[in-house]
Write a protein that holds these residues in place. Structure first.
Motif, PDB file in Angstrom:
ATOM      1  N   SER A  98      51.850  10.288 -10.280  1.00 55.26           N
ATOM      2  CA  SER A  98      50.728  10.768  -9.470  1.00 55.26           C
ATOM      3  C   SER A  98      49.829  11.757 -10.190  1.00 55.26           C
ATOM      4  O   SER A  98      48.602  11.717 -10.021  1.00 55.26           O
ATOM      5  N   TRP A  99      50.402  12.642 -11.010  1.00 55.34           N
ATOM      6  CA  TRP A  99      49.596  13.718 -11.579  1.00 55.34           C
ATOM      7  C   TRP A  99      49.520  13.710 -13.103  1.00 55.34           C
ATOM      8  O   TRP A  99      48.558  14.245 -13.663  1.00 55.34           O
TER       9      TRP A  99
ATOM     10  N   THR B  87      55.037  22.819  -7.696  1.00 56.10           N
ATOM     11  CA  THR B  87      55.240  21.972  -8.870  1.00 56.10           C
ATOM     12  C   THR B  87      53.933  21.319  -9.298  1.00 56.10           C
ATOM     13  O   THR B  87      53.614  21.261 -10.496  1.00 56.10           O
ATOM     14  N   VAL B  88      53.163  20.821  -8.325  1.00 52.89           N
ATOM     15  CA  VAL B  88      51.878  20.201  -8.655  1.00 52.89           C
ATOM     16  C   VAL B  88      50.944  21.227  -9.292  1.00 52.89           C
ATOM     17  O   VAL B  88      50.353  20.987 -10.357  1.00 52.89           O
ATOM     18  N   SER B  89      50.812  22.381  -8.647  1.00 51.66           N
ATOM     19  CA  SER B  89      49.924  23.414  -9.189  1.00 51.66           C
ATOM     20  C   SER B  89      50.386  23.876 -10.562  1.00 51.66           C
ATOM     21  O   SER B  89      49.565  24.115 -11.462  1.00 51.66           O
ATOM     22  N   GLY B  90      51.702  23.996 -10.739  1.00 56.94           N
ATOM     23  CA  GLY B  90      52.233  24.474 -12.008  1.00 56.94           C
ATOM     24  C   GLY B  90      51.992  23.527 -13.161  1.00 56.94           C
ATOM     25  O   GLY B  90      52.077  23.934 -14.329  1.00 56.94           O
ATOM     26  N   ASN B  91      51.705  22.265 -12.872  1.00 58.73           N
ATOM     27  CA  ASN B  91      51.419  21.302 -13.931  1.00 58.73           C
ATOM     28  C   ASN B  91      49.928  21.041 -14.107  1.00 58.73           C
ATOM     29  O   ASN B  91      49.473  20.800 -15.226  1.00 58.73           O
ATOM     30  N   VAL B  92      49.161  21.090 -13.033  1.00 57.86           N
ATOM     31  CA  VAL B  92      47.743  20.736 -13.105  1.00 57.86           C
ATOM     32  C   VAL B  92      46.881  21.952 -13.455  1.00 57.86           C
ATOM     33  O   VAL B  92      46.030  21.891 -14.361  1.00 57.86           O
ATOM     34  N   VAL B  93      47.083  23.062 -12.767  1.00 55.43           N
ATOM     35  CA  VAL B  93      46.197  24.218 -12.936  1.00 55.43           C
ATOM     36  C   VAL B  93      46.265  24.802 -14.348  1.00 55.43           C
ATOM     37  O   VAL B  93      45.213  25.072 -14.957  1.00 55.43           O
TER      38      VAL B  93
END
Length: 487
Positions: free
Chosen positions: A388-389, A447-453
């Motif tokens: 997804s990311w 987890t999403v923020s920690g990988n994308v941002v």
């Protein structure tokens, strides 16, 4: 990069790591499964009057015998002295000169006093004929529990009071004792004759224990030999219940796959079947001794007729949970997006473990069971991020071997706009996905923020010449991602 999930407050010999996720979270932290389904097989021990059938076939001698299936009957069943007085008043009808016809009404009154006079109708309507349409599954369960309590109380009345009677009264009591359990066996035979189903297995286990315990005591008390009609009927009924229980045990995997409607939730939330089946597995352990004895085989060593996983009875529960997990994974293929399938499995695995460790099921889980699910959930999170990311973050890479990366190198000026487009596509779809448990939802968002941002922030730092549009700062991106999984 990805969080390590583990049980908070659960001692598992092979567990390790730490996580903010707790399967012991309070009731306000829902796992998304329906509470009504969760309690499907854990109803109140006594039914409400509104649930009782009102058919005239359950009224005899002016007494509605279903009216005794109420919470108030708990007090009546424990009032041994009251039952003794009723017994003394009815004994003359069971003296030697009395015929079977003269005993019908007193027997009905005697059984109705325990709230189970309706067993006299079992041969006529049973649980499988027209009465089944009037008796929902929960009502059958309530009747079985009321029946079991009545049989136990009846046995106590006979055991504690027969020594205080005259010889003639003892003879009459023997006749009453033979007529009462004989009538009570009608329900047990009706349960054994039901079609194979999850509910039948629970009912058969509920009936097996009191029959196997009460009838041998009554046989010794009244000197009934193996050839006595009541002893012979009890033996035949127990054999039928064992056969029925083992047959249902062999069918349980098929029930898990087909008994509950498998319409998939399109937001990836917990499937209602999780609450249904985890509640059912808990109820299997309600009669754990009978489960162990009946499903554990006949003791002759061949084990040919015992259902799979029946070693000690409890291995079956672990295997059934694994079967439920396997079916959930198979059904997840029907979901539209690969990432949604990972979220669905994460939600459902979390709900299964949470329900297991917060109930007596945890006492029968093998070592390492919880740790294995922790690792499985970590894998679902990683799989979700990969599909997804990771492709979204890849739009920011300055190097790479894929065709997309080569195009991005040739069109550096457009790389950020391509990233924004991929980000919006992923965000708009996943904002509608559901992670009902707030703690798990927070872990996934983090987890999403920690990988994308951080990747986005590094790109902006490495390319100061890029003009960042209003609303596109790293902080604003992090705020946007905090809206994921609201459903």
């Amino acid at each position: 990069m990805y969080p390590c999930l583990s049980i908070e407050g659960y001692d598992d010999s092979s567990s390790g790591g730490s996580s903010p996720v707790s399967y012991r979270s309070g009731p306000s932290e829902s796992d998304g499964s329906s509470s009504s389904n969760a309690d499907e097989f854990c109803p109140d021990p006594y039914p409400s009057g509104s649930d009782s059938p009102s058919s005239s076939s359950f009224v005899r001698d002016g007494v509605d015998r279903t009216s005794f299936l109420t919470a108030a009957s708990a007090c009546v069943l424990d009032d041994i002295d009251s039952h003794r007085q009723r017994m003394l008043a009815l004994l003359p009808a069971f003296s030697s000169p009395a015929g079977a016809g003269a005993r019908a009404q007193p027997l009905s009154r005697w059984l109705s006093g325990f709230g189970v006079g309706w067993v006299l109708d079992m041969d006529a309507s049973g649980l499988t004929g027209a009465a089944a349409e009037r008796l929902p599954r929960r009502e059958v369960g309530r009747r079985v529990r009321a029946w079991a309590q009545a049989l136990g109380t009846m046995e106590r009345v006979f055991r504690l009071r027969h020594r205080e009677l005259t010889v003639k009264q003892v003879e009459a009591l023997g006749e009453l004792a033979a007529a009462s359990p004989g009538a009570m066996l009608r329900l047990a035979r009706a349960v054994a004759a039901l079609e194979s189903s999850p509910s039948k297995l629970l009912a058969a286990l509920d009936v097996y224990a009191p029959v196997s315990e009460a009838f041998p005591v009554l046989g010794r008390m009244f000197s009934w030999g193996p050839s006595h009609p009541v002893s012979a009927a009890a033996g035949g009924t127990l054999a039928a219940l064992v056969d029925a229980t083992r047959s249902c045990g062999r069918d349980l995997r098929a029930f898990v796959r087909s008994h509950y409607p498998w319409r998939m939730p399109q937001g990836g939330e917990v499937h209602p079947c999780v609450g249904f089946w985890m509640g059912y597995f808990r109820c299997l352990l309600r009669n754990r001794i009978s489960l162990c004895f009946v499903l554990g085989g006949s003791g002759d060593g061949d084990g040919e007729d015992a259902p799979p996983g029946a070693e000690g009875g409890f291995g079956l529960v672990t295997e059934l949970i694994s079967c439920l997990e396997a079916v959930l994974e198979e059904k997840s293929a029907a979901l539209a997006f690969p990432g949604l399938r990972q979220v669905f499995m994460l939600n459902n695995t979390f709900a299964i473990v949470r329900r297991a460790v917060r109930s007596d099921l945890k006492l029968f889980l093998p070592p390492g069971w919880v740790r294995a699910r922790d690792e499985r959930m970590e894998g679902f999170i990683k799989g979700y991020m990969d599909v997804s990311w990771a492709p979204v973050v890849a739009r920011l890479d300055d190097a790479g071997g894929t065709k997309a990366s080569a195009v991005l190198r040739r069109r550096t000026a457009n790389r950020l706009s391509v990233f924004y487009s991929a980000l919006e596509n992923a965000y708009s779809a996943q904002r509608c996905w559901k992670v009902p448990n707030p703690v798990l939802r927070g872990v996934l968002r983090k987890t999403v923020s920690g990988n994308v941002v951080p990747a986005y922030r590094r790109y902006l730092e490495d390319h100061p010449e890029v003009d960042v549009a209003v609303g596109r700062s790293a902080e604003e991106l992090e705020q946007q991602l905090s809206d994921l999984f609201e459903g």
